[in-house]
Enzyme design. Structure first.
Site, PDB file in Angstrom:
ATOM      1  N   GLU A 143      33.179  59.175 -29.080  1.00 15.03           N
ATOM      2  CA  GLU A 143      32.645  60.441 -28.832  1.00 15.03           C
ATOM      3  C   GLU A 143      31.272  60.307 -27.707  1.00 15.03           C
ATOM      4  O   GLU A 143      30.740  59.270 -27.939  1.00 15.03           O
ATOM      5  CB  GLU A 143      31.911  60.944 -30.519  1.00 15.03           C
ATOM      6  CG  GLU A 143      33.151  60.876 -31.270  1.00 15.03           C
ATOM      7  CD  GLU A 143      32.744  61.431 -32.486  1.00 15.03           C
ATOM      8  OE1 GLU A 143      31.392  61.392 -32.921  1.00 15.03           O
ATOM      9  OE2 GLU A 143      33.686  61.644 -33.551  1.00 15.03           O
TER      10      GLU A 143
ATOM     11  N   ARG B 100      36.014  59.140 -39.977  1.00 16.40           N
ATOM     12  CA  ARG B 100      35.456  58.858 -38.495  1.00 16.40           C
ATOM     13  C   ARG B 100      36.812  58.698 -37.523  1.00 16.40           C
ATOM     14  O   ARG B 100      38.021  58.549 -37.877  1.00 16.40           O
ATOM     15  CB  ARG B 100      35.011  57.347 -38.587  1.00 16.40           C
ATOM     16  CG  ARG B 100      33.857  57.376 -39.417  1.00 16.40           C
ATOM     17  CD  ARG B 100      32.507  57.771 -38.425  1.00 16.40           C
ATOM     18  NE  ARG B 100      31.133  57.906 -38.997  1.00 16.40           N
ATOM     19  CZ  ARG B 100      30.604  58.625 -39.975  1.00 16.40           C
ATOM     20  NH1 ARG B 100      31.227  59.798 -40.040  1.00 16.40           N
ATOM     21  NH2 ARG B 100      29.510  58.736 -40.311  1.00 16.40           N
TER      22      ARG B 100
ATOM     23  N   HIS C 144      32.471  66.801 -34.145  1.00 19.18           N
ATOM     24  CA  HIS C 144      31.787  66.066 -35.268  1.00 19.18           C
ATOM     25  C   HIS C 144      30.680  66.732 -35.676  1.00 19.18           C
ATOM     26  O   HIS C 144      29.556  66.267 -35.877  1.00 19.18           O
ATOM     27  CB  HIS C 144      31.295  64.781 -34.539  1.00 19.18           C
ATOM     28  CG  HIS C 144      31.000  63.701 -35.693  1.00 19.18           C
ATOM     29  ND1 HIS C 144      30.919  62.166 -35.349  1.00 19.18           N
ATOM     30  CD2 HIS C 144      30.466  63.823 -36.952  1.00 19.18           C
ATOM     31  CE1 HIS C 144      30.800  61.445 -36.583  1.00 19.18           C
ATOM     32  NE2 HIS C 144      30.464  62.339 -37.612  1.00 19.18           N
TER      33      HIS C 144
END
Length: 315
Positions: free
Chosen positions: A263, A234, A281
């Site tokens: 993000e 993460r 991601h």
């Protein structure tokens, strides 16, 4: 039991297949389509018995409080950092995620990021496309085979990465909350020591309060000017301002990043760096895995409402 009447709240757009299948089986509420979220919740709160979230928008405290009849949160993700697990436990709300089905893809992506960063594959691709090869060969790069690989977090994904890196002849070291029994990998009790003894440092742990910011300036300095950082965990695992500074100043050799702190915003300073490979991601984003994840989300919901055992229970 007629499941078509059961209200399921989907927090944000996800795989279209998942949305379609949920819509066939349940009374699906698309939260992102509501022009005013608070009004939507006031109007529909009693109808929602399940939430489907993901790594970007799960079920945090405010949403849970607004849904008095919520029974289950079925996450289209393996990570749980966007779900208030304490509140779910207090309320007796079941929680499921999608482990295992995405392990191989995320591990594959980690190896891909290593190769792309060390061998500068993206830069070399541009070199050829711009016709520069006619003027001379591309610069020499760095090999992967035999490099010292350090992994933060040796769970399902970390172990799958280790297995793949071993095939490249890489000695494996790791850091986790405790030493794992029956493993030939070297254990380091601190991340700084792991980084100091690694040429490639991979973040593969779950995001918790203990692991938030686990890669800081001390860790990056220990990794050193020839080391590379790979993050498929993460964004919050890494102090983003510190990694940007370390890359610009040459205090680490490079980075392969799939995740970021806020993000989809990515630090623009990274865009001009040729020793950085950036993904969106997307480490688990293959057709096969996303379909399997969607099927698991649906299967957990159906199991819950049919009073059967959950397939992948967290709570």
């Amino acid at each position: 039991m007629a499941m078509a009447k059961i209200g399921v709240l989907m927090t944000c757009p996800m795989l279209s297949y998942l949305e379609e299948e949920l819509s066939k089986r349940f009374n699906l509420f698309r939260f992102w389509e509501a022009p005013c979220k608070s009004e939507f919740l006031t109007r529909n709160s009693d109808s929602v018995r399940a939430v489907v979230g993901n790594a970007f928008f799960g079920a945090e405290s405010e949403l849970i409080d607004a849904l008095p009849n919520l029974e289950i949160v079925s996450s289209y993700s393996v990570g749980l950092d966007k779900i208030d697990l304490v509140k779910c436990k207090e309320r007796g709300i079941r929680v499921t995620n999608t482990p295992d089905v995405l392990t191989d893809d995320v591990a594959d992506a980690a190896i891909g990021l290593i190769l792309a960063t060390l061998r500068r594959i993206c830069v070399a691709d541009g070199f050829v496309r711009r016709g520069l090869w006619k003027n001379g060969d591309f610069e020499l790069t760095t090999k992967f085979s035999g490099k010292l690989v350090g992994i933060i977090g040796l769970g399902r994904i970390g172990s799958a990465i280790a297995k793949r890196a071993e095939a490249f002849g890489c000695p494996i070291s790791y850091h986790s909350r405790s030493k794992k029994p029956n493993l030939n990998y070297k254990y380091y009790s601190t991340v700084v020591d792991l980084a100091a003894n690694s040429e490639i440092l991979i973040v593969a742990c779950a995001l918790t309060e203990e692991t938030r910011g686990i890669v800081n300036r001390k860790v990056l300095d220990a990794l050193g000017p020839k080391g590379i950082l790979i993050n498929i965990g993460r964004g919050a695992h890494v102090d983003e301002s510190e990694i940007v500074a370390a890359l610009i100043e040459g205090r680490i050799g490079g980075a392969g990043l799939d995740v970021y702190q806020t993000e989809p915003d990515v630090p623009e300073q990274l865009f001009g760096l040729e020793n950085v490979v950036l993904l969106s991601h997307a480490a688990s984003d293959t057709v096969e895995t996303c379909t399997a994840m969607a099927d698991l989300v649906i299967a957990n919901l159906e199991a819950h409402f049919l009073h059967k055992p959950l397939l992948t229970p967290v709570l």
